[in-house]
Structures are given as C-alpha cells and as structure tokens.
Scaffold this motif. Structure first.
Motif, PDB file in Angstrom:
ATOM      1  N   ALA A  37      12.717  -2.105   0.588  1.00  0.00           N
ATOM      2  CA  ALA A  37      13.392  -3.369   0.259  1.00  0.00           C
ATOM      3  C   ALA A  37      14.902  -3.209   0.387  1.00  0.00           C
ATOM      4  O   ALA A  37      15.595  -4.097   0.909  1.00  0.00           O
ATOM      5  CB  ALA A  37      13.012  -3.815  -1.152  1.00  0.00           C
ATOM      6  N   LEU A  38      15.434  -2.089  -0.067  1.00  0.00           N
ATOM      7  CA  LEU A  38      16.878  -1.838   0.042  1.00  0.00           C
ATOM      8  C   LEU A  38      17.300  -1.695   1.504  1.00  0.00           C
ATOM      9  O   LEU A  38      18.341  -2.221   1.912  1.00  0.00           O
ATOM     10  CB  LEU A  38      17.269  -0.600  -0.762  1.00  0.00           C
ATOM     11  N   GLU A  39      16.489  -1.003   2.302  1.00  0.00           N
ATOM     12  CA  GLU A  39      16.796  -0.853   3.729  1.00  0.00           C
ATOM     13  C   GLU A  39      16.789  -2.208   4.435  1.00  0.00           C
ATOM     14  O   GLU A  39      17.668  -2.494   5.250  1.00  0.00           O
ATOM     15  CB  GLU A  39      15.804   0.100   4.395  1.00  0.00           C
ATOM     16  N   GLY A  73       0.816  -1.218   0.000  1.00  0.00           N
ATOM     17  CA  GLY A  73       0.000   0.000   0.000  1.00  0.00           C
ATOM     18  C   GLY A  73       0.848   1.266   0.000  1.00  0.00           C
ATOM     19  O   GLY A  73       0.525   2.233   0.686  1.00  0.00           O
ATOM     20  N   GLU A  74       1.949   1.242  -0.761  1.00  0.00           N
ATOM     21  CA  GLU A  74       2.843   2.388  -0.799  1.00  0.00           C
ATOM     22  C   GLU A  74       3.311   2.637  -2.221  1.00  0.00           C
ATOM     23  O   GLU A  74       3.009   1.864  -3.128  1.00  0.00           O
ATOM     24  CB  GLU A  74       4.046   2.172   0.135  1.00  0.00           C
ATOM     25  N   SER A  75       4.032   3.698  -2.402  1.00  0.00           N
ATOM     26  CA  SER A  75       4.541   4.014  -3.739  1.00  0.00           C
ATOM     27  C   SER A  75       5.654   3.033  -4.118  1.00  0.00           C
ATOM     28  O   SER A  75       6.242   2.372  -3.269  1.00  0.00           O
ATOM     29  CB  SER A  75       5.103   5.449  -3.761  1.00  0.00           C
ATOM     30  N   VAL A  76       5.923   2.967  -5.413  1.00  0.00           N
ATOM     31  CA  VAL A  76       7.018   2.118  -5.895  1.00  0.00           C
ATOM     32  C   VAL A  76       8.329   2.596  -5.268  1.00  0.00           C
ATOM     33  O   VAL A  76       9.154   1.786  -4.834  1.00  0.00           O
ATOM     34  CB  VAL A  76       7.097   2.136  -7.443  1.00  0.00           C
ATOM     35  N   GLU A  77       8.519   3.907  -5.197  1.00  0.00           N
ATOM     36  CA  GLU A  77       9.736   4.450  -4.594  1.00  0.00           C
ATOM     37  C   GLU A  77       9.881   3.994  -3.141  1.00  0.00           C
ATOM     38  O   GLU A  77      10.955   3.560  -2.716  1.00  0.00           O
ATOM     39  CB  GLU A  77       9.711   5.968  -4.659  1.00  0.00           C
ATOM     40  N   ALA A  78       8.806   4.073  -2.375  1.00  0.00           N
ATOM     41  CA  ALA A  78       8.857   3.658  -0.968  1.00  0.00           C
ATOM     42  C   ALA A  78       9.103   2.153  -0.853  1.00  0.00           C
ATOM     43  O   ALA A  78       9.835   1.700   0.030  1.00  0.00           O
ATOM     44  CB  ALA A  78       7.563   4.053  -0.258  1.00  0.00           C
TER      45      ALA A  78
END
Length: 88
Positions: A34-36, A24-29
């Motif tokens: 995922a990177l974090e 339920g978030e933006s692709v950027e988020a």
C-alpha cells in the motif's frame, strides 16, 4: 537489527488485516504494498505537475517580448517596475 512499526489504532489494524487477507499476504506485505502504491501515485502526480509547469513556461516563453529572452528575471522586473514597485 530489525525495524518495528507499532499500530495502536484499531481501525488501521483492521484495514491492514482486511487488505492482507484480501491479497493473500502478510500484514507487513500489505502495508508495504500500500505504501509503495501510494508513493507511485505521488511520484506520478509530481511528474504531471512538473510537466504542466514546463508547458506553462513554454507557452509563456513563446509569447513574452523578444527583448526579454536574454534577460534575467530581475532585469525583467527592473524594466517594468520602478524602485517603489510601481509600473514604469
């Protein structure tokens, strides 16, 4: 000045969009999250590796000859190998 990330691989974009929708978030988020999470896993793996190496070192120090305790690694190597690299 903004940063830019261009995703040209269709499967990577599909995965990012699917994850974003599921969370339920933006692709950027979703990508940032995922990177974090991946970085956190890597940091934990590194911490475990460091702890394992420290434990191996501790056990080695317990068992190493007493005369080695105040010697450098070069001094130890020089005491067990001759100039040709053969055991003394």
């Amino acid at each position: 000045m903004g940063a830019e990330l261009k995703i040209t691989d269709a499967e990577t974009l599909r995965l990012a969009e699917t994850l974003a929708a599921a969370r339920g978030e933006s692709v950027e988020a979703a990508i940032r999250g995922a990177l974090e999470r991946e970085m956190a896993v890597r940091e934990l793996d590194l911490a475990k590796t460091i702890a394992a190496v420290r434990e191996i070192s501790r056990r080695f120090r317990e068992k190493m000859p007493a005369e080695w305790h105040h010697m450098t690694s070069k001094e130890i190597m020089d005491s067990i190998y001759d100039e040709d690299g053969l055991p003394v």
